[in-house]
Design an enzyme around this catalytic site. Structure first.
Site, PDB file in Angstrom:
ATOM      1  N   VAL A  11       0.729  -1.158  -0.031  1.00  0.00           N
ATOM      2  CA  VAL A  11       0.081   0.076   0.088  1.00  0.00           C
ATOM      3  C   VAL A  11       0.941   1.170   0.067  1.00  0.00           C
ATOM      4  O   VAL A  11       0.580   2.202  -0.740  1.00  0.00           O
ATOM      5  CB  VAL A  11      -0.963  -0.066   1.007  1.00  0.00           C
ATOM      6  CG1 VAL A  11      -1.761   1.403   1.198  1.00  0.00           C
ATOM      7  CG2 VAL A  11      -2.087  -1.019   1.000  1.00  0.00           C
ATOM      8  N   GLU A 151      -7.429   2.356   2.037  1.00  0.00           N
ATOM      9  CA  GLU A 151      -7.170   2.091   0.576  1.00  0.00           C
ATOM     10  C   GLU A 151      -7.791   0.943  -0.157  1.00  0.00           C
ATOM     11  O   GLU A 151      -8.025  -0.019   0.881  1.00  0.00           O
ATOM     12  CB  GLU A 151      -5.453   1.567   0.532  1.00  0.00           C
ATOM     13  CG  GLU A 151      -5.107   2.022  -0.893  1.00  0.00           C
ATOM     14  CD  GLU A 151      -5.413   3.341  -1.852  1.00  0.00           C
ATOM     15  OE1 GLU A 151      -4.895   4.257  -1.118  1.00  0.00           O
ATOM     16  OE2 GLU A 151      -6.291   3.192  -2.580  1.00  0.00           O
ATOM     17  N   LYS A 207     -13.429  -0.063   5.741  1.00  0.00           N
ATOM     18  CA  LYS A 207     -12.311  -0.828   4.916  1.00  0.00           C
ATOM     19  C   LYS A 207     -12.793  -2.197   5.262  1.00  0.00           C
ATOM     20  O   LYS A 207     -12.947  -3.246   4.478  1.00  0.00           O
ATOM     21  CB  LYS A 207     -11.086  -0.607   5.626  1.00  0.00           C
ATOM     22  CG  LYS A 207     -10.191  -1.482   5.042  1.00  0.00           C
ATOM     23  CD  LYS A 207      -9.725  -1.508   3.718  1.00  0.00           C
ATOM     24  CE  LYS A 207      -8.760  -2.430   3.135  1.00  0.00           C
ATOM     25  NZ  LYS A 207      -8.266  -2.198   1.799  1.00  0.00           N
ATOM     26  N   ASN A 211     -14.228  -5.259   2.529  1.00  0.00           N
ATOM     27  CA  ASN A 211     -13.379  -6.617   2.242  1.00  0.00           C
ATOM     28  C   ASN A 211     -14.289  -7.753   2.693  1.00  0.00           C
ATOM     29  O   ASN A 211     -14.179  -8.912   1.964  1.00  0.00           O
ATOM     30  CB  ASN A 211     -11.947  -6.416   2.951  1.00  0.00           C
ATOM     31  CG  ASN A 211     -10.896  -5.772   2.037  1.00  0.00           C
ATOM     32  OD1 ASN A 211     -11.322  -5.404   0.924  1.00  0.00           O
ATOM     33  ND2 ASN A 211      -9.694  -5.860   2.366  1.00  0.00           N
ATOM     34  N   PHE A 252     -17.176  -9.797  -8.478  1.00  0.00           N
ATOM     35  CA  PHE A 252     -16.711 -10.678  -7.365  1.00  0.00           C
ATOM     36  C   PHE A 252     -17.840 -12.038  -7.340  1.00  0.00           C
ATOM     37  O   PHE A 252     -18.352 -12.292  -6.229  1.00  0.00           O
ATOM     38  CB  PHE A 252     -16.899  -9.989  -6.170  1.00  0.00           C
ATOM     39  CG  PHE A 252     -15.495  -9.404  -6.107  1.00  0.00           C
ATOM     40  CD1 PHE A 252     -15.103  -8.415  -6.597  1.00  0.00           C
ATOM     41  CD2 PHE A 252     -14.538  -9.937  -5.110  1.00  0.00           C
ATOM     42  CE1 PHE A 252     -13.632  -7.814  -6.720  1.00  0.00           C
ATOM     43  CE2 PHE A 252     -13.239  -9.486  -5.042  1.00  0.00           C
ATOM     44  CZ  PHE A 252     -12.827  -8.306  -5.854  1.00  0.00           C
ATOM     45  N   GLY A 256     -14.727 -20.626  -8.043  1.00  0.00           N
ATOM     46  CA  GLY A 256     -13.464 -21.052  -8.064  1.00  0.00           C
ATOM     47  C   GLY A 256     -13.204 -21.889  -7.066  1.00  0.00           C
ATOM     48  O   GLY A 256     -13.955 -22.326  -6.203  1.00  0.00           O
ATOM     49  N   CYS A 263      -5.147  -9.946   2.123  1.00  0.00           N
ATOM     50  CA  CYS A 263      -6.300  -9.015   2.734  1.00  0.00           C
ATOM     51  C   CYS A 263      -7.395  -9.917   3.175  1.00  0.00           C
ATOM     52  O   CYS A 263      -7.734  -9.760   4.278  1.00  0.00           O
ATOM     53  CB  CYS A 263      -6.575  -7.899   1.618  1.00  0.00           C
ATOM     54  SG  CYS A 263      -5.242  -6.912   0.922  1.00  0.00           S
ATOM     55  N   LYS A 266      -6.984 -12.174   6.079  1.00  0.00           N
ATOM     56  CA  LYS A 266      -6.585 -11.596   7.174  1.00  0.00           C
ATOM     57  C   LYS A 266      -7.576 -10.552   7.857  1.00  0.00           C
ATOM     58  O   LYS A 266      -7.979 -10.639   9.109  1.00  0.00           O
ATOM     59  CB  LYS A 266      -5.554 -10.752   7.079  1.00  0.00           C
ATOM     60  CG  LYS A 266      -4.840  -9.758   8.158  1.00  0.00           C
ATOM     61  CD  LYS A 266      -3.836  -9.458   7.786  1.00  0.00           C
ATOM     62  CE  LYS A 266      -3.478  -8.041   6.884  1.00  0.00           C
ATOM     63  NZ  LYS A 266      -3.527  -6.832   7.565  1.00  0.00           N
ATOM     64  N   LYS A 323      -3.671 -14.734  -7.185  1.00  0.00           N
ATOM     65  CA  LYS A 323      -4.313 -14.160  -8.561  1.00  0.00           C
ATOM     66  C   LYS A 323      -3.435 -13.847  -9.592  1.00  0.00           C
ATOM     67  O   LYS A 323      -2.109 -13.623  -9.334  1.00  0.00           O
ATOM     68  CB  LYS A 323      -5.202 -13.010  -7.803  1.00  0.00           C
ATOM     69  CG  LYS A 323      -4.475 -11.648  -7.432  1.00  0.00           C
ATOM     70  CD  LYS A 323      -5.386 -10.558  -6.825  1.00  0.00           C
ATOM     71  CE  LYS A 323      -5.806  -9.790  -8.071  1.00  0.00           C
ATOM     72  NZ  LYS A 323      -6.478  -8.552  -7.543  1.00  0.00           N
TER      73      LYS A 323
HETATM   74  C1  UGA Z   1      -8.685  -6.926  -2.128  1.00  0.00           C
HETATM   75  C2  UGA Z   1     -10.028  -5.974  -2.410  1.00  0.00           C
HETATM   76  O1  UGA Z   1     -10.668  -6.351  -3.470  1.00  0.00           O
HETATM   77  C3  UGA Z   1      -9.399  -4.412  -2.478  1.00  0.00           C
HETATM   78  O2  UGA Z   1     -10.471  -3.600  -2.662  1.00  0.00           O
HETATM   79  C4  UGA Z   1      -8.553  -4.041  -1.325  1.00  0.00           C
HETATM   80  O3  UGA Z   1      -7.943  -2.773  -1.187  1.00  0.00           O
HETATM   81  C5  UGA Z   1      -7.445  -5.055  -0.945  1.00  0.00           C
HETATM   82  O4  UGA Z   1      -7.994  -6.451  -0.890  1.00  0.00           O
HETATM   83  C6  UGA Z   1      -6.740  -4.768   0.330  1.00  0.00           C
HETATM   84  O5  UGA Z   1      -7.399  -4.732   1.460  1.00  0.00           O
HETATM   85  O6  UGA Z   1      -5.677  -4.415   0.348  1.00  0.00           O
HETATM   86  P1  UGA Z   1      -6.874  -8.031  -3.338  1.00  0.00           P
HETATM   87  O7  UGA Z   1      -6.637  -8.893  -2.204  1.00  0.00           O
HETATM   88  O8  UGA Z   1      -5.567  -7.498  -4.063  1.00  0.00           O
HETATM   89  O9  UGA Z   1      -7.894  -6.892  -3.039  1.00  0.00           O
HETATM   90  O10 UGA Z   1      -7.499  -8.822  -4.710  1.00  0.00           O
HETATM   91  P2  UGA Z   1      -8.857  -9.360  -5.310  1.00  0.00           P
HETATM   92  O11 UGA Z   1      -9.008  -8.955  -6.423  1.00  0.00           O
HETATM   93  O12 UGA Z   1      -9.860  -8.663  -4.357  1.00  0.00           O
HETATM   94  O13 UGA Z   1      -8.983 -10.758  -5.147  1.00  0.00           O
HETATM   95  C7  UGA Z   1      -8.894 -11.434  -3.809  1.00  0.00           C
HETATM   96  C8  UGA Z   1      -9.121 -12.931  -3.925  1.00  0.00           C
HETATM   97  O14 UGA Z   1     -10.591 -13.253  -4.358  1.00  0.00           O
HETATM   98  C9  UGA Z   1      -8.174 -13.437  -5.017  1.00  0.00           C
HETATM   99  O15 UGA Z   1      -7.705 -14.743  -4.456  1.00  0.00           O
HETATM  100  C10 UGA Z   1      -9.134 -13.852  -5.991  1.00  0.00           C
HETATM  101  O16 UGA Z   1      -8.893 -14.822  -6.705  1.00  0.00           O
HETATM  102  C11 UGA Z   1     -10.562 -14.129  -5.258  1.00  0.00           C
HETATM  103  N1  UGA Z   1     -11.667 -13.893  -6.175  1.00  0.00           N
HETATM  104  C12 UGA Z   1     -11.935 -12.547  -6.500  1.00  0.00           C
HETATM  105  C13 UGA Z   1     -12.715 -14.750  -6.315  1.00  0.00           C
HETATM  106  O17 UGA Z   1     -12.626 -15.957  -6.102  1.00  0.00           O
HETATM  107  N2  UGA Z   1     -13.648 -14.375  -7.162  1.00  0.00           N
HETATM  108  C14 UGA Z   1     -13.922 -13.365  -7.707  1.00  0.00           C
HETATM  109  O18 UGA Z   1     -14.983 -13.094  -8.205  1.00  0.00           O
HETATM  110  C15 UGA Z   1     -13.248 -12.128  -7.147  1.00  0.00           C
END
Ligand code: UGA
Length: 445
Positions: A11, A151, A207, A211, A252, A256, A263, A266, A323
């Site tokens: 961040v 953020e 926040k 999440n 979202f 899968g 994030c 935790k 991801k």
């Molecule tokens: C997440 C949030 O989306 C952000 O808004 C936030 O700022 C961030 O955490 C944080 O707290 O710093 P991030 O963990 O980088 O972001 O990634 P995401 O795109 O949210 O994906 C998280 C997980 O969910 C991944 O393992 C992804 O594969 C999974 N996912 C996401 C799914 O299984 N299905 C979905 O439809 C979307």
């Protein structure tokens, strides 16, 4: 404006580079010497699209400076963002010792007014503790404000998310802080990005609540996908049909093998703990977590159902990062899946476009666990291919080459990246999540 960022983790670094891009002068404090060394030379310690280029540009233009001297940073900026780590304790609670340490440093080194802004994800009411610590340790009567400005960036698209936010949330007290924030984010509010000004407690909650809600959406759709598998419906169609309802939304709802990363796992745990400490039983989130863990176990069971004996089978794995577009493997589903398959005696052939090196820190290379630099090489002699991360290069893979390289054209896709119909036409035995069911051996002959 002169801005100090304390902590050049994910961040912090993206925030630093982002504010430099908006025309500010940045001093970034990082105490880890190897990270600091890399950053000073313009090398990003993490892989994030666009980050290195922006970092190098702003170092060259003298807009961003790195140091380990926190006292210099505190003197440098009137605006100070706290971006230090808030890791998870064994009991799921956030460890706030780094936040306290920085608050003490702040108190010792402040010589004029400071706006101190929490950017790290922290439990509600952390701002009050930061304020208390500063008041306790400060030597003179120096004015300061504490604010919370969470953020919402996603790994893999963090720079884009910073530059194009859906909303900006600011929790503050007092007119002075409000005026500074209006100035910091002027270029966004000029473009009509909503600026939500609220109390620090509400901002801290927004926040964790955001999440945890997104994690809930993922676990929800994953359970619907389990039902789809039983009744022969296609989860992608179900999610699409749901998602067009604006109240639900399409994002979202990708089924899968569940969420990972630094994030969601935790933050869901921390939010459960925060609620518990305030006498609230948030068992909905306990279920969300349980479902997420179970998806990984179910995926391994699916592999066993399809391959029968795992021992000595050659299993190729595409995707190790939690991801796509990141080298981050924290809480990645691949860790649990590889661990279980290794225990069952598989010969694993692993490939990720960016995360091979990080994965080696958990699973070192050995006779029955090999890493590959080329995705097609990983398929040589494979009895099955597992898709764990939906990297674009997998979606665009040459399927004829995939089939040629494998011993058996069996694909078990944890991210539903291919059309079942096309895979059938191409002669694969293709298994995915919550979609058409193939009986083992049915299609590829
Ligand atoms: C997440 C949030 O989306 C952000 O808004 C936030 O700022 C961030 O955490 C944080 O707290 O710093 P991030 O963990 O980088 O972001 O990634 P995401 O795109 O949210 O994906 C998280 C997980 O969910 C991944 O393992 C992804 O594969 C999974 N996912 C996401 C799914 O299984 N299905 C979905 O439809 C979307």
């Amino acid at each position: 404006m002169k801005i100090t960022i304390i902590g050049a983790g994910y961040v912090g670094l993206v925030t630093a580079v982002g504010f430099a891009e908006l025309g500010n002068e940045i001093m970034c404090i990082e105490k880890d010497s190897s990270k600091l060394n890399k950053l000073s030379q313009g090398i990003s310690p993490i892989y994030e699209p666009g980050l290195t280029e922006m970092l190098q540009k702003h170092i060259k233009q003298n807009k961003i400076h790195f140091t380990d001297k926190i006292e210099d940073g505190i003197v440098f900026g009137d605006i100070i963002f706290l971006c230090v780590g808030t890791p998870q304790n064994d009991d799921g609670k956030a460890d706030l010792s780094q936040v306290e340490e920085v608050a003490k440093e702040m108190a010792k080194n402040m010589k004029s007014y400071k706006l101190i802004i929490e950017k790290s994800t922290v439990p509600v009411n952390t701002h009050q503790w930061v304020k208390t610590v500063i008041k306790r340790y400060v030597r003179k009567n120096i004015e300061f404000d504490i604010a919370s400005n969470p953020e919402f960036l996603k790994e893999g698209s963090a720079i884009r998310d910073f530059m194009n936010p859906d909303r900006i949330v600011v929790g503050l007290e007092g007119e002075r802080a409000k005026l500074i924030f209006e100035q910091i984010y002027k270029s966004f509010t000029d473009k009509e990005v909503p600026l939500i000004i609220t109390t620090p407690a509400a901002a801290e909650l927004i926040k964790h609540a955001s999440n945890s809600f997104l994690a809930t959406k993922i676990s929800y759709i994953n359970m619907v996908s389990a039902l789809c598998e039983k009744v022969g419906a296609d989860i992608n169609m179900v999610a699409e049909g749901m998602g067009y309802d604006k109240r639900i939304g399409r994002d979202f709802l990708k089924a899968g093998i569940g969420y990972g990363g630094s994030c969601f796992p935790k933050d869901v745990k921390a939010f459960i703990k925060i609620a518990e400490e305030h006498g609230i039983d948030f068992n909905l989130l306990e279920e969300v977590e349980k479902i997420n863990t179970t998806r990984r176990i179910k995926f391994v069971e699916k592999i066993e159902d399809i391959l029968w004996i795992i021992k000595d089978k050659n299993i190729a794995v595409w995707g190790l990062a939690f991801k796509p577009n990141t080298d981050d493997i924290r809480e990645a589903p691949a860790i649990d899946i590889v661990r279980e398959l290794e225990k069952a005696g598989a010969n694993l052939r692993l490939y990720d476009p960016k995360a091979n090196e990080n994965f080696k820190s958990i699973f070192s290379e050995k006779q029955n666990l090999k890493y590959f630099k080329d995705k097609y090489d990983a398929l040589k002699d494979a009895d099955a291919l597992l898709i764990i991360t939906e990297w674009d290069e997998f979606i665009k893979a040459d399927l004829s080459r995939v089939k040629e390289n494998m011993k058996l054209p069996i694909i078990i896709d944890g991210r539903n990246i291919f059309s079942a119909k096309i895979m059938k036409e191409k002669g694969f035995e293709y298994h995915s999540i919550g979609r058409e069911k193939f009986n083992p051996g049915e299609v590829w002959k």
